[in-house]
Motif scaffolding. Structure first.
Motif, PDB file in Angstrom:
ATOM      1  N   SER A  48       0.998  -1.291   0.042  1.00 46.24           N
ATOM      2  CA  SER A  48       0.220   0.056   0.039  1.00 46.24           C
ATOM      3  C   SER A  48       0.913   1.209  -0.082  1.00 46.24           C
ATOM      4  CB  SER A  48      -0.758  -0.081   1.222  1.00 46.24           C
ATOM      5  OG  SER A  48      -1.738  -1.176   1.434  1.00 46.24           O
ATOM      6  N   MET A  49       0.662   2.104  -0.965  1.00 49.77           N
ATOM      7  CA  MET A  49       1.483   3.207  -0.963  1.00 49.77           C
ATOM      8  C   MET A  49       0.716   4.598  -0.334  1.00 49.77           C
ATOM      9  SD  MET A  49       1.948   6.590  -2.585  1.00 49.77           S
ATOM     10  CE  MET A  49       1.897   6.871  -4.323  1.00 49.77           C
ATOM     11  N   ILE A  50       1.721   5.260   0.553  1.00 47.86           N
ATOM     12  CA  ILE A  50       1.370   6.642   0.917  1.00 47.86           C
ATOM     13  C   ILE A  50       2.164   7.611   0.598  1.00 47.86           C
ATOM     14  CG2 ILE A  50      -0.317   5.601   2.724  1.00 47.86           C
ATOM     15  CD1 ILE A  50       1.948   5.730   4.871  1.00 47.86           C
ATOM     16  N   ARG A  51       2.063   8.757   0.534  1.00 48.90           N
ATOM     17  CA  ARG A  51       2.958   9.837   0.192  1.00 48.90           C
ATOM     18  C   ARG A  51       3.175  10.431   1.871  1.00 48.90           C
ATOM     19  NH1 ARG A  51      -0.984  10.406  -3.729  1.00 48.90           N
ATOM     20  NH2 ARG A  51      -0.150  10.500  -5.895  1.00 48.90           N
ATOM     21  N   VAL A  52       4.627  10.827   1.798  1.00 47.75           N
ATOM     22  CA  VAL A  52       4.915  11.420   3.245  1.00 47.75           C
ATOM     23  C   VAL A  52       5.943  12.737   3.067  1.00 47.75           C
ATOM     24  CG1 VAL A  52       5.109   9.049   3.965  1.00 47.75           C
ATOM     25  CG2 VAL A  52       7.357   9.917   2.978  1.00 47.75           C
TER      26      VAL A  52
END
Length: 321
Positions: free
Chosen positions: A15-19
């Protein structure tokens, strides 16, 4: 390599999340016991990707190739955000930009795990002692994303035990909200080949939860069997009545304000899998032949969430990147 594709070989990879600040985010997820097992840098496009996973000898897919795993978290860092005081992540839980809900880790001792997180100075959206649900907690990562914490054992079994073993933790699931449960279940089961592991019906509160995953060697859990020992599950949250409202939609995380980006499924044969998706008339965000990156594709689920499709390198013995 075979020229066909079988969904039994698929894995819910990440799962990709921007940080905003990768140093702070990596530090947080490493504190939860995860490890950066791969970093990809694209300086010409001004972004880096960090893939974190549970990688101890006790981990479900510890030691595997990055694409031959489940339950990874991919952090995407766009250069310069860490120095931009106005840059803020959409965590998916604030109106009117709700969609993605949370990731979830399962732990051996939830009381000790939560105490350890709190003593390290990290914030909580919900502590164990808050509200009516005393068996789950939600920690907040540095960008305000919710990380659910659930126990692998009943609360009474770990009461008074002060130790927690990070090597037993799992990246258990990712939750997204869906408008029409029937359509979403059909997509994830018939198109992506997932199985429904369990359903939680909450009529009084007006919502249902559906937990899906790839059976793998463990198979589909028996009725009443828990799923806290698993990694890489997908939780669909359906609030009653949203399917009847034509104007209703969830935020996919890729429109402004951005946050969550996509989930990813790794497959045994990328070209054959994409050809199969064509026969099923999926909606595409990116076909293999689109753009410069010819080794990834993106399909859209019924709510417009992006689902990345990548090759599991175990089947090709060639590097994707």
């Amino acid at each position: 390599m075979a020229t066909t594709t079988e969904t039994k070989n698929y894995k819910f990879n990440h799962s990709m999340i921007r940080v905003k600040d990768p140093k702070e985010s990596v530090k947080f997820y490493e504190f939860l016991g995860m490890k950066v097992i791969k970093k990809l840098s694209f300086p010409e496009a001004k972004f880096d990707l960090y893939f974190l996973a549970y990688d101890s000898p006790k981990a479900v897919s510890g030691g595997n190739n990055v694409w031959d795993r489940e339950g990874l978290i991919e952090l995407t860092h766009n250069y310069g955000t860490e120095n931009d005081p106005s840059y803020k992540i959409n965590n998916g839980n604030a109106e009117p930009f709700r969609g993605f809900g949370h990731t979830c880790i399962s732990v051996d001792n939830i009381q000790a795990a939560c105490k350890r997180i709190e003593e390290a100075g990290y914030r909580f959206q919900k502590k164990l002692t808050d509200g009516r649900m005393r068996h789950i907690a939600f920690a907040l990562d540095p960008d305000g994303y919710w990380v659910e914490i659930v126990g692998q054992k009943p609360l009474e079994e770990t009461k008074g035990v002060t130790d927690t073993d990070l090597e037993t933790y799992r990246m258990n699931h990712t939750m997204i909200r869906v408008k029409d449960a029937e359509k979403s279940l059909k997509f994830y089961r018939e198109v992506l080949g997932m199985e429904l592991f369990r359903t939680s019906v909450n009529e009084r509160a007006g919502f249902n939860l559906y937990f899906l995953g790839y059976p793998g060697s463990k198979g589909v859990p028996a009725e009443g069997q828990g799923t806290a020992d698993r990694e890489g599950l997908l939780e669909l949250t359906w609030n009653y009545g949203t399917e009847k409202d034509e104007a209703f939609s969830y935020h996919d995380g890729n429109k402004e304000p951005q946050g969550f980006g996509h989930i990813c499924v790794s497959v045994d044969n990328l070209e054959a899998a994409c050809a199969r998706f064509e026969t099923l008339n999926v909606n595409w965000k990116k076909r293999l032949t689109d753009g410069r990156m010819k080794n990834v594709a993106f399909v859209l689920d019924p709510d417009g969430y992006w689902v990345e499709i990548v090759q599991n390198e175990r089947f090709t013995e060639k590097a994707n990147f």
